[in-house]
Each structure stands twice: as C-alpha cells, then as structure tokens.
Design a protein around this motif. Sequence first.
Motif, mmCIF file in Angstrom:
data_model
loop_
_atom_site.group_PDB
_atom_site.id
_atom_site.type_symbol
_atom_site.label_atom_id
_atom_site.label_comp_id
_atom_site.label_asym_id
_atom_site.label_seq_id
_atom_site.Cartn_x
_atom_site.Cartn_y
_atom_site.Cartn_z
ATOM 1 N N ALA A 67 0.838 -1.193 0.000
ATOM 2 C CA ALA A 67 0.000 0.000 0.000
ATOM 3 C C ALA A 67 0.875 1.246 0.000
ATOM 4 O O ALA A 67 1.949 1.263 0.599
ATOM 5 C CB ALA A 67 -0.909 0.013 1.220
ATOM 6 N N MET A 68 0.395 2.254 -0.717
ATOM 7 C CA MET A 68 1.019 3.563 -0.697
ATOM 8 C C MET A 68 0.071 4.467 0.080
ATOM 9 O O MET A 68 -1.102 4.569 -0.267
ATOM 10 C CB MET A 68 1.212 4.117 -2.113
ATOM 11 N N VAL A 94 6.972 -0.405 7.334
ATOM 12 C CA VAL A 94 7.327 0.649 6.384
ATOM 13 C C VAL A 94 8.535 0.222 5.551
ATOM 14 O O VAL A 94 9.602 -0.066 6.078
ATOM 15 C CB VAL A 94 7.607 1.983 7.109
ATOM 16 N N LYS A 95 8.333 0.175 4.230
ATOM 17 C CA LYS A 95 9.393 -0.203 3.295
ATOM 18 C C LYS A 95 10.051 1.012 2.676
ATOM 19 O O LYS A 95 11.201 0.965 2.268
ATOM 20 C CB LYS A 95 8.849 -1.113 2.186
ATOM 21 N N ALA A 96 9.323 2.125 2.554
ATOM 22 C CA ALA A 96 9.871 3.356 1.994
ATOM 23 C C ALA A 96 9.084 4.544 2.537
ATOM 24 O O ALA A 96 7.907 4.408 2.889
ATOM 25 C CB ALA A 96 9.782 3.323 0.467
ATOM 26 N N LEU A 97 9.732 5.689 2.606
ATOM 27 C CA LEU A 97 9.103 6.910 3.097
ATOM 28 C C LEU A 97 9.733 8.089 2.372
ATOM 29 O O LEU A 97 10.960 8.201 2.307
ATOM 30 C CB LEU A 97 9.308 7.042 4.610
ATOM 31 N N TYR A 98 8.890 8.953 1.814
ATOM 32 C CA TYR A 98 9.361 10.087 1.023
ATOM 33 C C TYR A 98 8.662 11.364 1.454
ATOM 34 O O TYR A 98 7.454 11.355 1.701
ATOM 35 C CB TYR A 98 9.060 9.871 -0.471
ATOM 36 N N ILE A 110 4.072 0.617 2.504
ATOM 37 C CA ILE A 110 4.114 -0.443 3.514
ATOM 38 C C ILE A 110 3.744 -1.778 2.887
ATOM 39 O O ILE A 110 3.132 -1.840 1.829
ATOM 40 C CB ILE A 110 3.181 -0.162 4.719
ATOM 41 N N GLU A 111 4.149 -2.846 3.566
ATOM 42 C CA GLU A 111 3.754 -4.202 3.177
ATOM 43 C C GLU A 111 3.109 -4.874 4.373
ATOM 44 O O GLU A 111 3.574 -4.742 5.497
ATOM 45 C CB GLU A 111 4.965 -5.017 2.731
ATOM 46 N N GLY A 112 2.024 -5.590 4.085
ATOM 47 C CA GLY A 112 1.332 -6.357 5.112
ATOM 48 C C GLY A 112 0.878 -7.678 4.529
ATOM 49 O O GLY A 112 0.938 -7.888 3.319
ATOM 50 N N PHE A 121 -2.587 -1.202 10.644
ATOM 51 C CA PHE A 121 -1.406 -0.350 10.746
ATOM 52 C C PHE A 121 -1.797 1.126 10.680
ATOM 53 O O PHE A 121 -1.356 1.939 11.493
ATOM 54 C CB PHE A 121 -0.399 -0.673 9.622
ATOM 55 N N VAL A 122 -2.643 1.465 9.708
ATOM 56 C CA VAL A 122 -3.046 2.863 9.529
ATOM 57 C C VAL A 122 -3.833 3.356 10.735
ATOM 58 O O VAL A 122 -3.563 4.424 11.275
ATOM 59 C CB VAL A 122 -3.858 3.051 8.225
ATOM 60 N N SER A 123 -4.795 2.562 11.191
ATOM 61 C CA SER A 123 -5.668 3.031 12.279
ATOM 62 C C SER A 123 -5.018 2.992 13.657
ATOM 63 O O SER A 123 -5.312 3.843 14.497
ATOM 64 C CB SER A 123 -6.968 2.224 12.296
ATOM 65 N N GLU A 124 -4.141 2.021 13.899
ATOM 66 C CA GLU A 124 -3.577 1.881 15.245
ATOM 67 C C GLU A 124 -2.186 2.478 15.411
ATOM 68 O O GLU A 124 -1.794 2.812 16.526
ATOM 69 C CB GLU A 124 -3.528 0.397 15.638
ATOM 70 N N LYS A 125 -1.437 2.597 14.339
ATOM 71 C CA LYS A 125 -0.071 3.106 14.469
ATOM 72 C C LYS A 125 0.105 4.476 13.803
ATOM 73 O O LYS A 125 0.533 5.428 14.440
ATOM 74 C CB LYS A 125 0.927 2.107 13.874
ATOM 75 N N LEU A 126 -0.217 4.560 12.529
ATOM 76 C CA LEU A 126 0.067 5.772 11.768
ATOM 77 C C LEU A 126 -0.847 6.935 12.160
ATOM 78 O O LEU A 126 -0.382 8.025 12.479
ATOM 79 C CB LEU A 126 -0.043 5.480 10.267
ATOM 80 N N SER A 127 -2.137 6.720 12.154
ATOM 81 C CA SER A 127 -3.099 7.794 12.432
ATOM 82 C C SER A 127 -3.048 8.298 13.867
ATOM 83 O O SER A 127 -3.506 9.405 14.148
ATOM 84 C CB SER A 127 -4.523 7.333 12.115
ATOM 85 N N THR A 128 -2.507 7.511 14.766
ATOM 86 C CA THR A 128 -2.461 7.913 16.172
ATOM 87 C C THR A 128 -1.290 8.835 16.500
ATOM 88 O O THR A 128 -1.234 9.380 17.606
ATOM 89 C CB THR A 128 -2.410 6.677 17.094
ATOM 90 N N LEU A 129 -0.365 9.015 15.554
ATOM 91 C CA LEU A 129 0.753 9.923 15.806
ATOM 92 C C LEU A 129 0.240 11.363 15.888
ATOM 93 O O LEU A 129 -0.611 11.780 15.103
ATOM 94 C CB LEU A 129 1.803 9.800 14.687
#
Length: 165
Positions: A67-68, A94-98, A110-112, A121-129
């Motif tokens: 997913a991008m 996370v495989k890449a970040l730009y 990311i790969e899952g 990942f999006v709801s529990e890790k990324l969006s909570t930052l």
Amino acid sequence: MTEKERELLLLIEKEGRMSESKLAKMLDTSLENVSEMLANMKKRKIILGYSAIIDWSKVDVTENVTAMIDVKVTPKRGVGFDEVAERIYRFKEVKALYLMSGTYDLSVVIEGRSMSDTAKFVSEKLSTLDSVISTTTHFQLKKYKHDGVVFEAEEDGDHRMVVSP
C-alpha cells in the motif's frame, strides 16, 4: 567523488551482483582499486546495500499486500518533517518513506499480509501519531515495472509500431 567512482556506482546500481573483477575490466582499472572504492563508499554510506528484484507473483507463496499511503502532517518548529518521518520509518511495516510536494506531505510504502493488516497499521499506528492530520491509502493491484525492470514483458510477436496514413 571521482569519475571512476560515479561509473562504478552506475554499474552496480544496474547490476549489483557483478563481480569485482568484471567491474575492474569494465572500468579499466585494477581489482584492488575497485575493492578499495567499494569499501570506501560503503564506509561513507554511499552504498547502503544490495537487493534483488523478485516477481513474487510467480512464487508459490501468499503474496503480501503493498500500500502507498499519502500522509498530511503538521511539521514541528525547528525540525520540520524530520521528527515525524523518523517515527514513521521505524515501524517494521514501512518499506519506503518520502517527503513529497503537493497535496500530501509524506508518501509511505508499507507491506502487510492482508488488507486488514494494512488497515490495522493505519488506524492503530500511523493515524495515532500526534502530527498526523489525515491519510489516504492506495493498494497496489499489479506491478508492471519496478526499478527499471519490466514484469511480464511479451517476448513473442511483432513489436514494430503500426504506421498508417
């Protein structure tokens, strides 16, 4: 950086498995010189690693989901986007970040194992930052070309361009 070092980087970027003796011949220099240049560039962190490009769709294993994710963030005074980027790239998924220009600030690849893993990942890790304002997730459906390598290119047939009046 010398011209020989630049040429060496171009060669190994295209084919990382090339032997040092072949590289020496192609660069018209000694094997010792190639070994020294490679060691020096690894030490200076110019060469960060080598990787293979694999067409996982041809392997008898369950494919991962790629997913991008476009991420809009609030940069922090004094550190800009670097602090939130560092927090994001430390996640194992996370495989890449730009850092991007345009509507979104960061592009995260990311790969899952599944779409639900990605959603988690999006709801529990990324969006909570704290700095993350919003995300948009795009799922990779098919890979046609990656790092200059074409996947499933047709080998047979007439590849001439059709010209008509």
